[in-house]
Design a protein around this motif. Structure first.
Motif, PDB file in Angstrom:
ATOM      1  N   ASP A 130      -4.319  -2.326  -5.620  1.00 31.86           N
ATOM      2  CA  ASP A 130      -3.796  -2.753  -3.793  1.00 31.86           C
ATOM      3  C   ASP A 130      -4.234  -4.130  -3.731  1.00 31.86           C
ATOM      4  O   ASP A 130      -5.746  -4.615  -3.929  1.00 31.86           O
ATOM      5  CB  ASP A 130      -3.511  -1.726  -3.451  1.00 31.86           C
ATOM      6  CG  ASP A 130      -3.216  -2.108  -1.884  1.00 31.86           C
ATOM      7  OD1 ASP A 130      -1.941  -3.192  -1.856  1.00 31.86           O
ATOM      8  OD2 ASP A 130      -2.743  -1.145  -0.945  1.00 31.86           O
TER       9      ASP A 130
ATOM     10  N   SER B  30       1.102  -1.080   0.268  1.00 33.11           N
ATOM     11  CA  SER B  30       0.153   0.191   0.159  1.00 33.11           C
ATOM     12  C   SER B  30       1.167   1.478  -0.226  1.00 33.11           C
ATOM     13  O   SER B  30       0.261   2.380  -0.632  1.00 33.11           O
ATOM     14  CB  SER B  30      -1.077  -0.056   1.095  1.00 33.11           C
ATOM     15  OG  SER B  30      -1.731  -1.237   1.259  1.00 33.11           O
TER      16      SER B  30
ATOM     17  N   THR C 153      -6.935  -3.204   3.878  1.00 30.70           N
ATOM     18  CA  THR C 153      -5.639  -3.888   3.793  1.00 30.70           C
ATOM     19  C   THR C 153      -5.814  -5.523   3.847  1.00 30.70           C
ATOM     20  O   THR C 153      -5.226  -6.133   3.393  1.00 30.70           O
ATOM     21  CB  THR C 153      -4.886  -3.533   5.079  1.00 30.70           C
ATOM     22  OG1 THR C 153      -4.995  -4.650   6.294  1.00 30.70           O
ATOM     23  CG2 THR C 153      -4.329  -1.918   5.736  1.00 30.70           C
TER      24      THR C 153
END
Ligand code: GTP
Ligand code: MG
Length: 507
Positions: free
Chosen positions: A150, A66, A86
């Motif tokens: 991501d 990230s 995340t």
């Protein structure tokens, strides 16, 4: 606090997308002459060609994915360390407004605002199990020609996260929307830290084979040796260690990535996202004014830097560590000690250089775009070929087939065959002696004769001679003693070197 404005270094001019431009022209020419159904499909192929390069970041938990995403976007918007984000796939693309959409597995969307610091909120407001991916559009100019994806950490010790990665990245039942978002990546950046362990290599292999739709090969994947600053203790210069280590890893991972680039993602994020304030720079300047011996003690460890008495408040020092870590702080102090009048903008530029990011940007802007051109053109071409095989009325099919044939007869299109051949060899489907495999890969991956022929600094005459010799060598190999599969690959390489020698002669 006002961030110090930072002029980004001028990016290398992207390699012109010759092949996809031709296919796009073909679509524009043929599309309007087709029936409505085929015309719509050709328009879809055309749209995909015009989309920016899509790059996905993959790698272990906490490898710094990230952080690198933020550096690539030039804005700190992806949370690092904490938050639900995340643990889900997040796509960042260009848009006319900043917007975060949580896309659920049933296809519905829920919009969220960015939080007060401009980042994706820590809570997504939808149970994680129902989230397919997060779709973020930003007005950042950096995203105009780059879409970044991501992904959650791979093969982690935490079964839950590794399970999430599996579900979101590898799941065969993924709905079309999210499968498109994730698997449409044309380039993959694998983020490593320190030495690649055996289980890293194994995780990558599993990731590759399970995600056939990502079709990751050395052709479209690059390794990043991140946290290069952590390779050496304290604030020491990591590059004498990072560079040879990355070169070694390139060898070890040659079946997975074409190159391993060492980077300090944290410095890239801090400089590219303009996080260093004038106050931060003044604090660094003050510390740089300390006697050299005192600076050495301060920089010996994170604890010493944060807690020792010094003319800058502890809280401010902790912030500096967060932004730069010990290597970045030591680097900045050394710059100010040598040139006390250094402007803050210049310091930011020097830190950016020290992050190793310019080399990554250069690789993305040149080698990767050049390959992407072929990858995109190849994909578009096969889509059009499928259409020519069974689309609607015979007149439509004929029209498409003619147009495709006219395009692929051009010598540039040999690059597609070369990529295919290099891919077959790179994945081990066809075995070649190692030096020949390396030569073929170089031929498929670059337009630079000196790099392809491994003759840096050679004269045009020497390059021409080497290209002709290579063409002969591959021809001999194709005819004598090679298996049929090897022979086919060798003939493609032979023609590639033949075309290269023609190019060199024309110069
Ligand atoms: N010293 C140093 N720290 C880094 C570097 N890159 C990232 N970090 C730090 O490493 C921590 C993890 O970074 P993230 O970017 O969240 O890692 P990630 O791979 O996205 O983590 P997950 O998504 O949770 O798997 C953060 O505290 C970053 O600031 C680097 O190059 N050097
Ligand atoms: Mg992350």
């Amino acid at each position: 606090m006002t961030p110090v404005p930072h002029q980004a270094a001028t990016p290398a001019p992207p390699y012109p997308a010759v092949l996809s431009a031709r296919i796009a022209a073909l679509c524009d020419e043929v599309g309007p002459r087709l029936g409505p159904a085929a015309a719509e499909q050709v328009r879809a192929v055309r749209r995909r060609l015009a989309e920016p390069l899509r790059v996905a970041l993959a790698g272990r938990l906490k490898a710094g994915k990230s952080t690198l995403v933020n550096a690539l976007i030039g804005r700190r918007v992806a949370p690092t360390e904490v938050g639900e984000c995340t643990r889900v796939v997040t796509q960042f693309r260009y848009g006319t407004a900043d917007r975060v959409d949580v896309v659920r597995r049933d296809g519905t969307r829920a919009s969220l605002p960015l939080d007060e610091s401009g980042m994706i909120p820590q809570r997504l407001g939808t149970p994680l199990a129902q989230v397919a991916f997060v779709d973020v559009t930003l007005t950042s100019d950096r995203l105009r020609d780059l879409t970044v994806v991501d992904t959650p950490g791979l093969a982690s010790t935490s079964a839950a996260v590794s399970g999430a990665a599996r579900r979101y990245i590898l799941d065969e039942d993924l709905d079309a929307d999210s499968a498109g978002a994730i698997c449409g990546a044309e380039a993959i950046l694998y983020v490593f830290t320190q030495a690649v362990r055996a289980d890293d290599a194994a995780a990558l292999a599993a990731f590759r084979s399970a995600s056939a739709r990502l079709a990751s090969t050395p052709i479209n994947s690059l390794g990043l040796l991140n946290k290069a600053d952590k390779l050496v203790p304290g604030a020491a210069d990591p590059w004498p260690v990072a560079a040879p280590l990355a070169a070694e890893q390139t060898g070890a991972l040659r079946r997975v990535v074409s190159d391993v680039v060492p980077v300090v993602g944290l410095l890239a994020e801090t400089t590219e996202a303009g996080r260093l304030t004038a106050a931060d720079c003044e604090a660094l300047r003050t510390l740089a004014g300390l006697p050299a011996a005192e600076r050495t003690v301060l920089l010996a460890s994170v604890d010493l830097f944060a807690d020792r008495p010094a003319p800058v408040p502890r809280q401010q020092r902790r912030r500096l560590l967060e932004l730069l870590d010990l290597y970045g702080v030591g680097f900045a102090l050394a710059q100010f000690a040598a040139r006390p009048g250094l402007a803050t903008g210049d310091l930011v530029r020097l830190l950016y250089q020290a992050s190793g990011f310019p080399r990554l940007r250069h690789t993305l802007d040149t080698a990767f775009r050049w390959r992407t051109d072929a990858i995109k053109a190849g994909g578009a071409l096969s889509a059009l070929e499928r259409l020519a095989g069974h689309a609607g009325p015979p007149a439509d099919r004929e029209l498409l087939r003619d147009a495709i044939e006219r395009v692929v007869r051009q010598p540039e299109y040999h690059r597609l065959r070369l990529l295919e051949a290099a891919q077959r060899v790179g994945t081990g489907a066809v075995e070649l002696p190692a030096p020949m495999e390396r030569e073929l890969t170089r031929l498929a991956l670059s337009a630079d004769p000196a790099w392809i022929l491994d003759l840096p600094g050679a004269t045009p005459e020497q390059l021409l001679k080497a290209a002709l010799e290579a063409a002969t060598r591959w021809r001999v190999y194709a005819l004598a003693g090679a298996s049929p599969a090897q022979s086919r690959v060798a003939l493609v390489a032979h023609r590639g070197f033949h075309l290269l020698s023609q190019r060199l002669r024309a110069r």
